[in-house]
Design a protein around this motif. Structure first.
Motif, mmCIF file in Angstrom:
data_model
loop_
_atom_site.group_PDB
_atom_site.id
_atom_site.type_symbol
_atom_site.label_atom_id
_atom_site.label_comp_id
_atom_site.label_asym_id
_atom_site.label_seq_id
_atom_site.Cartn_x
_atom_site.Cartn_y
_atom_site.Cartn_z
ATOM 1 N N ILE A 38 16.933 -11.943 -29.379
ATOM 2 C CA ILE A 38 17.532 -12.896 -30.265
ATOM 3 C C ILE A 38 18.609 -12.156 -31.345
ATOM 4 O O ILE A 38 18.271 -11.347 -31.776
ATOM 5 N N ASN A 39 19.891 -12.827 -31.293
ATOM 6 C CA ASN A 39 20.953 -12.270 -32.218
ATOM 7 C C ASN A 39 21.258 -10.773 -31.538
ATOM 8 O O ASN A 39 21.427 -10.146 -32.291
ATOM 9 N N GLY A 40 21.060 -10.624 -30.357
ATOM 10 C CA GLY A 40 21.235 -9.432 -29.776
ATOM 11 C C GLY A 40 20.338 -8.258 -29.953
ATOM 12 O O GLY A 40 20.418 -7.265 -29.655
ATOM 13 N N ARG A 41 19.105 -8.646 -30.268
ATOM 14 C CA ARG A 41 18.155 -7.901 -30.692
ATOM 15 C C ARG A 41 16.704 -8.163 -29.892
ATOM 16 O O ARG A 41 16.593 -9.355 -29.741
ATOM 17 N N ILE A 42 16.243 -7.207 -29.379
ATOM 18 C CA ILE A 42 14.777 -7.610 -28.927
ATOM 19 C C ILE A 42 13.845 -7.854 -29.958
ATOM 20 O O ILE A 42 13.434 -6.753 -30.896
ATOM 21 N N MET A 43 13.313 -9.080 -30.338
ATOM 22 C CA MET A 43 12.460 -9.396 -31.139
ATOM 23 C C MET A 43 11.089 -9.729 -30.755
ATOM 24 O O MET A 43 10.149 -9.878 -31.711
ATOM 25 N N GLY A 44 10.741 -9.695 -29.612
ATOM 26 C CA GLY A 44 9.322 -10.330 -28.998
ATOM 27 C C GLY A 44 9.107 -9.521 -27.941
ATOM 28 O O GLY A 44 9.640 -8.570 -27.123
ATOM 29 N N ILE A 45 7.690 -9.929 -27.403
ATOM 30 C CA ILE A 45 7.323 -9.413 -26.029
ATOM 31 C C ILE A 45 7.062 -10.772 -25.054
ATOM 32 O O ILE A 45 6.336 -11.542 -25.758
ATOM 33 N N PRO A 46 7.410 -10.535 -24.015
ATOM 34 C CA PRO A 46 7.267 -11.593 -23.119
ATOM 35 C C PRO A 46 5.996 -11.943 -22.651
ATOM 36 O O PRO A 46 5.201 -10.919 -22.404
ATOM 37 N N ILE A 47 5.264 -13.246 -22.642
ATOM 38 C CA ILE A 47 4.087 -13.570 -21.799
ATOM 39 C C ILE A 47 4.437 -13.933 -20.476
ATOM 40 O O ILE A 47 4.725 -15.048 -20.115
ATOM 41 N N ALA A 48 4.549 -12.887 -19.553
ATOM 42 C CA ALA A 48 5.086 -13.161 -18.237
ATOM 43 C C ALA A 48 4.298 -13.866 -17.315
ATOM 44 O O ALA A 48 3.257 -13.398 -17.178
ATOM 45 N N ARG A 49 4.787 -14.607 -16.436
ATOM 46 C CA ARG A 49 4.094 -15.305 -15.524
ATOM 47 C C ARG A 49 4.904 -15.367 -13.942
ATOM 48 O O ARG A 49 4.339 -15.251 -13.130
ATOM 49 N N GLY A 50 6.214 -14.880 -14.194
ATOM 50 C CA GLY A 50 6.969 -14.830 -13.301
ATOM 51 C C GLY A 50 7.028 -15.843 -11.944
ATOM 52 O O GLY A 50 6.836 -17.154 -12.519
ATOM 53 N N ILE A 101 -0.956 -12.026 -26.373
ATOM 54 C CA ILE A 101 -0.135 -11.087 -27.193
ATOM 55 C C ILE A 101 0.673 -10.363 -26.065
ATOM 56 O O ILE A 101 1.926 -9.941 -26.226
ATOM 57 N N ALA A 102 0.078 -10.049 -24.758
ATOM 58 C CA ALA A 102 0.897 -9.270 -23.894
ATOM 59 C C ALA A 102 0.021 -9.374 -22.694
ATOM 60 O O ALA A 102 -1.385 -9.250 -22.864
ATOM 61 N N ASP A 103 0.575 -9.309 -21.464
ATOM 62 C CA ASP A 103 -0.220 -9.586 -20.125
ATOM 63 C C ASP A 103 0.352 -8.672 -19.118
ATOM 64 O O ASP A 103 1.744 -8.503 -19.052
ATOM 65 N N ALA A 104 -0.571 -8.508 -18.041
ATOM 66 C CA ALA A 104 0.038 -8.017 -16.898
ATOM 67 C C ALA A 104 1.090 -8.655 -16.055
ATOM 68 O O ALA A 104 0.965 -9.930 -16.116
ATOM 69 N N THR A 105 1.775 -8.040 -15.350
ATOM 70 C CA THR A 105 2.605 -8.958 -14.292
ATOM 71 C C THR A 105 1.624 -9.595 -13.322
ATOM 72 O O THR A 105 0.386 -8.690 -12.888
ATOM 73 N N ARG A 106 1.631 -10.847 -12.824
ATOM 74 C CA ARG A 106 0.573 -11.280 -12.129
ATOM 75 C C ARG A 106 0.545 -10.946 -10.589
ATOM 76 O O ARG A 106 1.868 -10.799 -10.126
ATOM 77 N N VAL A 107 -0.334 -10.868 -10.112
ATOM 78 C CA VAL A 107 -0.559 -10.702 -8.712
ATOM 79 C C VAL A 107 -1.330 -11.586 -7.873
ATOM 80 O O VAL A 107 -1.724 -12.388 -8.566
ATOM 81 N N LEU A 108 -0.943 -11.628 -6.720
ATOM 82 C CA LEU A 108 -1.941 -12.499 -5.788
ATOM 83 C C LEU A 108 -3.460 -11.977 -5.659
ATOM 84 O O LEU A 108 -3.279 -10.775 -4.814
ATOM 85 N N TYR A 109 -4.404 -12.327 -6.082
ATOM 86 C CA TYR A 109 -5.755 -11.998 -5.872
ATOM 87 C C TYR A 109 -6.782 -12.993 -5.905
ATOM 88 O O TYR A 109 -6.854 -13.515 -7.100
ATOM 89 N N ALA A 110 -7.674 -12.858 -5.032
ATOM 90 C CA ALA A 110 -8.636 -14.095 -5.089
ATOM 91 C C ALA A 110 -10.039 -13.319 -4.707
ATOM 92 O O ALA A 110 -10.266 -13.190 -3.281
ATOM 93 N N PRO A 111 -10.892 -12.783 -5.456
ATOM 94 C CA PRO A 111 -11.880 -12.143 -5.116
ATOM 95 C C PRO A 111 -12.723 -12.796 -4.008
ATOM 96 O O PRO A 111 -13.148 -13.791 -3.910
#
Lengths: 280, 543
Positions: free
Chosen positions: B201-213, B445-455
């Motif tokens: 934001i305005n050239g600065r890192i202001m947050g943390i992504p909640i990534a789902r890819g 707040i923050a989350d891991a990169t998602r993978v394919l996994y079905a127990p």
């Protein structure tokens, strides 16, 4: 013509009653039927109380039901007390500053505080995350005060004069004469307040961070309207009935208590409501 | 630590205004959508890619199916032997307050929650959470903003003028995360570079992504077992095939229809049609006036007119549609790719329940396009008032983003062994009696990169991986990632809502397909033109 009228009335009734019947039927239907039907059931194959057992088994819904009952009972008592006191006081012609107070009451009907000013006030009073936040900000309804005041203004002056001659002070006149004569009006206003407290979910959402304190309507909104799924552990049970059955059981549970109050107050309705309607 | 002297200061009145506007903003979280808040700042601005964090994937766990960049996620048939991710507790010993949303049931409070207590022990700080159902988060967030009660860490709710808000209320993370600096936070460094564009934001890192890819893409599921019963073993190869399949699966007298709803994203994919925006010859354009929208609507109308769509679809919530799929009331259901695993979990008790995602064919044959929205479901931030402990809070965020295969991930998603889960043939099996303790909403707040996994369902992982391999070779990406439009942040939701409402009317036959053109004109007149201009400028700035 009569037949046509009857048909129209029957159709109108069906429009209202069939959805209710669907809600009750789904809450009572066995899980496999609900799953097979893909959701709602109109005629259950058999009656199953699993959904109600789950809902009332001591988990989140039971707790929320108790919170709602508590907030409604206490809130209604507080609201009736402060409203009756204010309405009676402002109905006495010798009260100093009566006009100013009534004007303030009327102004609050015209200008209602929004969500954020209310939140700031509750926060500044230190009420966040307390049950008091569900009661105190809404304890006084200007509309109800106006209705009550109109009733008190209508009490015959001779009665209060006679009491005064007999040595009664204002408090005694209020508690021993005015209130007993106002039972119909108190019943109706009490019902208005009770329904308001019972249905309130938004104040709980804003002011209560601890979900264990949530009232039933917020639970209803979360799990039925917004469809956050309930787990067996949330309800304190081993096996979960079909979600639609659970949702409809929560819905019925949230409606029944307030429905039960209506028949007892019905006879006071005409008197109580008309009082506020003809004189303000 | 960044100086705050250059910040634009928000007055209390401005914040109240923001809060009020936010409170009445409807529906989806703006931060999760392309409604103007996908990054950067100013009326129209774009990401300076030089400051983006370095991406370093966590490679101490070897997947059964290796990720192919841009094509597939990692696939795991079993949970790997958990590896330790952090040497010490990330917390600084001081309490941490956080505000999150959840799409699940609200968990028990701390005194009744063994998982939460253990999390506090492992974090090395007491975590105090305000957990709000996702549907109500906008109101809760608005009051917290206006009331000045934002906690140390918070999921960013819908916020017009996001740059002004973030500058006033969020800690600048640039010095801690830009470039190789992020390597101090390996969980966050494991998030792909694209995800971070929304946080600049305005050239600065202001947050943390909640990534789902790439697992957040829309797909059309089919009940494989139902299709097999009917002798159907091939996915439709064109729209004509899809229509024929839908007709075959529909029998209203038996209370069954092919579709739980009109799969518009799938139809647009068939036509290689971006939903709203596209990059054409390097410049940002709107696709709203594209003739293919009319064709997609005609196709949707054809599915409706053939009676293949459940007649209650327009008013049914998603959960109802999932019930229809489970009950075989419908055999085709449009949902998110990640629901593939959730649908199996929800229907574990149904014998023979089997689904797969239909390949996206071209409208007249060939290969269609996979729609790929913005890779995040929002962003989180650290309160500016907590800037003095930013390193510790980032370490906590990195811990929340611990990758799949680590002990930390296992604990965060499954809880304590013996209390919340047990092992079964190499897979953690959740205990339903205590499962409700585990979801605290910290994934927002923050989350891991998602993978394919079905127990216990390695074949599902393979199917999902195969689908990704095939479908992601031709994609339509949302070009607004990393671009910001002030007009969109204020008006896109209402403008887009009107278009979606019109789309429903057209599909239901209440309006002719030609009404779309007038609807688009209204969209443009109501602010659409400004939105395009702002995105165009932002894109040009980004080079």
């Amino acid at each position: 013509m009569r037949i046509l009228t009857a048909l129209v009335m029957a159709a109108a009734c069906a429009l209202v009653l069939v959805p209710f019947a669907g809600i009750i039927s789904t809450s009572l239907a066995p899980s496999d039927q609900v799953t097979r039907s893909g959701g709602m059931v109109l005629i259950p194959e058999s009656i199953s109380l699993d959904a109600y057992r789950s809902v009332l088994s001591g988990g989140v819904v039971t707790r929320a039901l108790l919170v709602s009952i508590g907030v409604t009972v206490v809130g209604t008592a507080v609201s009736l007390s402060v409203s009756a006191l204010l309405a009676y006081a402002t109905s006495r012609r010798h009260m100093v500053g009566r006009t100013a107070v009534v004007t303030l009451i009327l102004l609050s009907l015209l200008f209602t505080p929004g969500m954020i000013p209310s939140y700031l006030a509750v926060k500044d009073f230190g009420l966040i995350n307390s049950y008091a936040a569900l009661v105190l900000p809404v304890a006084l309804s200007a509309f109800n005060v106006i209705v009550m005041r109109a009733f008190f203004l209508g009490l015959p002056g001779e009665v209060t004069d006679a009491a005064r001659i007999d040595g009664a002070n204002e408090w005694q006149i209020f508690t021993r004469i005015a209130l007993p004569l106002s039972r119909a009006m108190l019943a109706v206003v009490g019902l208005f307040y009770a329904v308001g407290y019972w249905n309130a979910f938004f104040t709980a959402l804003l002011y209560l961070d601890d979900a264990a304190r949530w009232p039933l309507q917020l639970v209803l909104r979360t799990y039925v309207v917004n469809e956050n799924p309930l787990g067996a552990a949330d309800l304190g049970i081993d096996r979960l009935p079909a979600q639609p059955s659970l949702q409809m059981a929560i819905l019925v549970t949230s409606v029944v208590p307030i429905l039960c109050i209506y028949p007892f107050l019905q006879r006071h309705f005409a008197t109580g409501v008309l009082t506020g309607a003809v004189k303000g | 630590m960044k100086s705050t002297s250059s910040r634009s200061v928000l007055s209390r009145r401005h914040l109240l205004g923001l809060g009020l506007t936010t409170a009445v903003a409807s529906g989806a979280l703006a931060a999760c959508t392309s409604s103007g808040t996908s990054g950067t700042g100013g009326p129209a601005s774009a990401v300076d890619t030089d400051i983006l964090p370095t991406y370093r994937s966590f490679d101490e766990v070897v997947p059964d199916l290796a990720p192919q960049p841009g094509l597939t996620s990692s696939g795991f048939f079993r949970y790997p032997d958990p590896v330790a991710f952090s040497d010490s507790a990330p917390g600084d010993g001081r309490p941490i307050n956080a505000m999150v949303q959840t799409f699940l049931a609200i968990p028990p409070a701390l005194p009744q929650n063994a998982y939460w207590q253990e999390m506090n022990r492992r974090l090395g700080s007491d975590l105090s959470l305000s957990i709000t159902p996702a549907g109500e988060y906008a109101a809760k967030f608005a009051t917290a903003v206006a009331g000045g009660t934002l906690p140390d860490m918070f999921h960013v709710g819908p916020t017009p003028s996001l740059p002004a808000f973030m500058e006033a209320r969020a800690t600048d993370l640039t010095d801690h995360l830009s470039g190789d600096a992020i390597l101090n936070y390996p969980g966050l460094a494991n998030l792909e570079t694209d995800c971070w564009k929304q946080c600049v934001i305005n050239g600065r890192i202001m947050g943390i992504p909640i990534a789902r890819g790439i697992i957040g893409v829309p797909v059309l599921y089919a009940r494989s077992d139902v299709l097999r019963e009917r002798g159907i073993d091939e996915d439709p190869a064109s729209f004509a095939d899809l229509l024929e399949l839908c007709r075959e699966l529909t029998a209203p007298q038996a209370n069954t229809w092919a579709l739980t709803g009109v799969p518009m994203a799938y139809l647009r994919g068939m036509l290689d049609l971006p939903e709203r925006w596209a990059l054409e010859d390097g410049s940002f354009v709107s696709t709203l006036t594209d003739e293919r929208h009319l064709q997609a609507l005609e196709a949707g109308r054809a599915l409706e007119a053939a009676g293949t769509v459940n007649p209650d679809s327009a008013v049914a919530p998603l959960s109802q549609k999932k019930q229809w799929l489970a009950a075989q009331t419908c055999a085709l259901h449009a949902d998110s790719f990640v629901s593939w695993f959730g649908l199996y979990q929800q229907n574990a008790g149904l014998d023979g329940f089997e689904i797969h995602a239909l390949s996206v064919p071209g409208y007249d044959g060939g290969q269609g396009s996979q729609v790929q929205p913005i890779p995040n479901v929002g962003i989180s931030a650290i309160n500016i008032d907590a800037a003095d402990r930013v390193e510790s809070l980032l370490a906590v965020a990195s811990w929340f983003a611990a990758p799949f295969g680590t002990e930390e991930y296992l604990f965060q998603k499954y809880g304590i062994e013996g209390t919340h889960f047990t092992w079964d043939d190499g897979d953690p099996v959740v205990d339903p009696d205590t499962a409700n303790q585990v979801e605290l909403g910290t994934r927002y707040i923050a989350d891991a990169t998602r993978v394919l996994y079905a127990p216990g369902r390695s074949e599902v992982v393979e199917q999902a991986y195969d689908y990704q391999s095939r479908s992601n070779t031709k994609v339509i990406k949302d070009p607004t990632l990393g671009l910001y439009s002030e007009t969109a942040s204020r008006h896109y939701d209402s403008l887009n809502g009107a278009l979606l409402s019109l789309e429903l009317d057209i599909l239901a036959g209440r309006e002719p397909v030609t009404a779309w053109t007038a609807g688009v004109e209204e969209f443009m007149a109501g602010g659409g033109t400004e939105i395009i201009d702002e995105y165009r400028r932002a894109h040009a700035e980004a080079g």
